[in-house]
Motif scaffolding. Structure first.
Motif, PDB file in Angstrom:
ATOM      1  N   ASN A 197       0.921  -1.167  -0.010  1.00 29.55           N
ATOM      2  CA  ASN A 197      -0.159   0.015  -0.052  1.00 29.55           C
ATOM      3  C   ASN A 197       0.654   1.217  -0.056  1.00 29.55           C
ATOM      4  OD1 ASN A 197      -2.375  -1.329   0.031  1.00 29.55           O
ATOM      5  ND2 ASN A 197      -2.631  -1.583   2.059  1.00 29.55           N
ATOM      6  N   ALA A 198       1.911   1.449   0.794  1.00 34.84           N
ATOM      7  CA  ALA A 198       2.828   2.338   0.820  1.00 34.84           C
ATOM      8  C   ALA A 198       3.613   2.759  -0.561  1.00 34.84           C
ATOM      9  CB  ALA A 198       3.924   2.032   1.875  1.00 34.84           C
ATOM     10  N   VAL A 199       4.000   1.538  -1.119  1.00 35.85           N
ATOM     11  CA  VAL A 199       4.718   1.885  -2.425  1.00 35.85           C
ATOM     12  C   VAL A 199       3.749   1.973  -3.655  1.00 35.85           C
ATOM     13  CG1 VAL A 199       6.191   0.552  -4.039  1.00 35.85           C
ATOM     14  CG2 VAL A 199       6.693   0.536  -1.625  1.00 35.85           C
ATOM     15  N   TYR A 200       2.562   1.246  -4.041  1.00 36.41           N
ATOM     16  CA  TYR A 200       1.886   1.137  -5.196  1.00 36.41           C
ATOM     17  C   TYR A 200       0.626   1.609  -5.254  1.00 36.41           C
ATOM     18  CZ  TYR A 200       5.685  -2.287  -6.450  1.00 36.41           C
ATOM     19  OH  TYR A 200       6.974  -2.614  -6.660  1.00 36.41           O
ATOM     20  N   ARG A 201       0.082   1.720  -4.012  1.00 31.20           N
ATOM     21  CA  ARG A 201      -1.777   1.980  -3.967  1.00 31.20           C
ATOM     22  C   ARG A 201      -1.928   3.331  -4.758  1.00 31.20           C
ATOM     23  NH1 ARG A 201      -5.152   3.092   1.444  1.00 31.20           N
ATOM     24  NH2 ARG A 201      -7.264   3.299   0.496  1.00 31.20           N
ATOM     25  N   THR A 202      -0.945   4.472  -4.349  1.00 34.35           N
ATOM     26  CA  THR A 202      -1.606   5.584  -4.853  1.00 34.35           C
ATOM     27  C   THR A 202      -1.563   5.449  -6.630  1.00 34.35           C
ATOM     28  OG1 THR A 202       0.686   6.481  -4.795  1.00 34.35           O
ATOM     29  CG2 THR A 202      -0.820   6.963  -3.161  1.00 34.35           C
ATOM     30  N   LYS A 203      -0.515   4.958  -7.167  1.00 32.48           N
ATOM     31  CA  LYS A 203      -0.403   5.035  -8.395  1.00 32.48           C
ATOM     32  C   LYS A 203      -1.336   3.882  -9.039  1.00 32.48           C
ATOM     33  CE  LYS A 203       2.231   5.030 -12.312  1.00 32.48           C
ATOM     34  NZ  LYS A 203       1.401   4.577 -13.401  1.00 32.48           N
ATOM     35  N   ILE A 204      -1.693   2.925  -8.388  1.00 30.39           N
ATOM     36  CA  ILE A 204      -2.844   2.077  -8.983  1.00 30.39           C
ATOM     37  C   ILE A 204      -4.083   2.649  -9.082  1.00 30.39           C
ATOM     38  CG2 ILE A 204      -3.916  -0.140  -8.509  1.00 30.39           C
ATOM     39  CD1 ILE A 204      -1.312  -1.254  -7.587  1.00 30.39           C
ATOM     40  N   VAL A 205      -4.446   3.317  -7.721  1.00 32.39           N
ATOM     41  CA  VAL A 205      -5.751   4.208  -7.768  1.00 32.39           C
ATOM     42  C   VAL A 205      -5.668   5.115  -8.644  1.00 32.39           C
ATOM     43  CG1 VAL A 205      -7.073   5.750  -6.326  1.00 32.39           C
ATOM     44  CG2 VAL A 205      -6.020   3.466  -5.420  1.00 32.39           C
ATOM     45  N   GLU A 206      -4.724   5.946  -9.068  1.00 29.00           N
ATOM     46  CA  GLU A 206      -4.774   6.894 -10.173  1.00 29.00           C
ATOM     47  C   GLU A 206      -4.657   6.555 -11.359  1.00 29.00           C
ATOM     48  OE1 GLU A 206      -1.091   9.266  -9.734  1.00 29.00           O
ATOM     49  OE2 GLU A 206      -1.667  10.206  -7.545  1.00 29.00           O
ATOM     50  N   ASP A 207      -4.150   5.329 -11.707  1.00 27.89           N
ATOM     51  CA  ASP A 207      -4.223   4.749 -13.268  1.00 27.89           C
ATOM     52  C   ASP A 207      -5.705   4.037 -13.130  1.00 27.89           C
ATOM     53  OD1 ASP A 207      -1.689   5.505 -13.510  1.00 27.89           O
ATOM     54  OD2 ASP A 207      -0.751   3.305 -13.366  1.00 27.89           O
ATOM     55  N   PHE A 208      -6.351   3.539 -12.346  1.00 23.41           N
ATOM     56  CA  PHE A 208      -7.515   3.180 -12.409  1.00 23.41           C
ATOM     57  C   PHE A 208      -8.617   4.375 -12.756  1.00 23.41           C
ATOM     58  CE2 PHE A 208     -11.780   1.850 -10.560  1.00 23.41           C
ATOM     59  CZ  PHE A 208     -12.136   0.645 -11.377  1.00 23.41           C
ATOM     60  N   LYS A 209      -8.556   5.452 -12.105  1.00 22.21           N
ATOM     61  CA  LYS A 209      -9.449   6.606 -12.169  1.00 22.21           C
ATOM     62  C   LYS A 209      -9.157   7.260 -13.491  1.00 22.21           C
ATOM     63  CE  LYS A 209     -10.118   7.925  -7.385  1.00 22.21           C
ATOM     64  NZ  LYS A 209      -9.775   8.939  -6.425  1.00 22.21           N
ATOM     65  N   GLU A 210      -8.113   7.255 -14.048  1.00 23.44           N
ATOM     66  CA  GLU A 210      -7.804   7.736 -15.227  1.00 23.44           C
ATOM     67  C   GLU A 210      -8.000   6.862 -16.568  1.00 23.44           C
ATOM     68  OE1 GLU A 210      -3.947  10.074 -14.693  1.00 23.44           O
ATOM     69  OE2 GLU A 210      -4.906  11.030 -12.984  1.00 23.44           O
ATOM     70  N   ASN A 211      -8.060   5.545 -16.382  1.00 22.89           N
ATOM     71  CA  ASN A 211      -8.264   4.632 -17.259  1.00 22.89           C
ATOM     72  C   ASN A 211      -7.195   4.301 -17.913  1.00 22.89           C
ATOM     73  OD1 ASN A 211     -10.969   3.987 -16.795  1.00 22.89           O
ATOM     74  ND2 ASN A 211     -11.689   5.484 -18.219  1.00 22.89           N
ATOM     75  N   LYS A 212      -5.770   4.327 -17.147  1.00 20.37           N
ATOM     76  CA  LYS A 212      -4.474   4.062 -17.973  1.00 20.37           C
ATOM     77  C   LYS A 212      -4.235   2.632 -17.512  1.00 20.37           C
ATOM     78  CE  LYS A 212      -2.909   8.848 -17.581  1.00 20.37           C
ATOM     79  NZ  LYS A 212      -1.811   9.539 -17.054  1.00 20.37           N
ATOM     80  N   LEU A 213      -5.039   1.680 -17.515  1.00 19.47           N
ATOM     81  CA  LEU A 213      -4.741   0.372 -17.346  1.00 19.47           C
ATOM     82  C   LEU A 213      -5.162  -0.515 -18.523  1.00 19.47           C
ATOM     83  CD1 LEU A 213      -6.132  -0.178 -13.644  1.00 19.47           C
ATOM     84  CD2 LEU A 213      -3.457  -0.151 -14.361  1.00 19.47           C
ATOM     85  N   LYS A 214      -4.160  -1.461 -19.016  1.00 17.25           N
ATOM     86  CA  LYS A 214      -4.515  -2.397 -19.943  1.00 17.25           C
ATOM     87  C   LYS A 214      -5.613  -3.383 -19.465  1.00 17.25           C
ATOM     88  CE  LYS A 214       0.097  -2.357 -21.583  1.00 17.25           C
ATOM     89  NZ  LYS A 214       1.381  -3.124 -21.571  1.00 17.25           N
TER      90      LYS A 214
END
Length: 181
Positions: A129-146
């Motif tokens: 959560n400390a390392v990856y959480r913010t990046k994953i949440v931002e990518d999900f909100k901005e539809n930057k996931l494959k």
């Protein structure tokens, strides 16, 4: 005059006892409370700053003895004398690093009445959560996931292999100064 006749067994026993007494003195360690010098000490080995009576101190001021003059008072030498030349060694000069405390808000005192802070154990989930959480949440909100969930624009932490991540995590100071965390 009385003449004593000893048997060979008695002479052998006597000889054995005499020899053992000589040997026992060499083998047995002894402890003496009186040292060889009878309490005398070489006071030239002791540092004498302001010791002695008034007469001694006056004599030292007027005509000091070379062996008793104290010149460095515990300060370590930073030079070496090579013949007639004195060479300074820069590694022996103390380098005192003092931080600039202008605008520093904290006071130098910490009270003992500070409440005790208890933390739970830091688990692998907390680390993720400390390392990856913010990046994953931002990518999900901005539809930057494959479609498979991988990021389209991965950051440097997401590009690491498992082996590289393990090496980076075990480096000294890897947890310090990381983006204000």
């Amino acid at each position: 005059m009385i003449i004593h006749y000893y048997t060979s067994a008695q002479i052998a026993k006597f000889y054995y006892l005499v020899m053992m007494s000589f040997l026992s003195k060499q083998i047995i360690r002894s402890f003496s409370t009186t040292p060889i010098d009878y309490g005398k000490r070489n006071f030239r080995n002791f540092i004498l700053y302001k010791r002695g009576n008034k007469k001694f101190q006056e004599r030292m001021k007027n005509n000091p003895e070379k062996d008793l003059i104290i010149t460095n008072y515990g300060i370590k030498e930073t030079t070496i004398k090579l013949g007639n030349k004195v060479v300074t060694i820069p590694e022996k000069i103390p380098d005192i690093i003092v931080p600039d405390l202008e605008g520093f808000q904290l006071k130098p005192y910490v009270s003992y009445r500070v409440p005790e802070v208890t933390q739970s154990e830091f688990t692998a989930k907390d680390l993720f959560n400390a390392v990856y959480r913010t990046k994953i949440v931002e990518d999900f909100k901005e539809n930057k996931l494959k479609e498979n969930g991988d990021p389209i624009e991965p950051n440097e932490n997401e590009l690491l292999t498992a082996k590289q991540a393990k090496i980076k995590a075990r480096q000294t100071g890897s947890d310090l100064f990381s983006e204000g965390r």
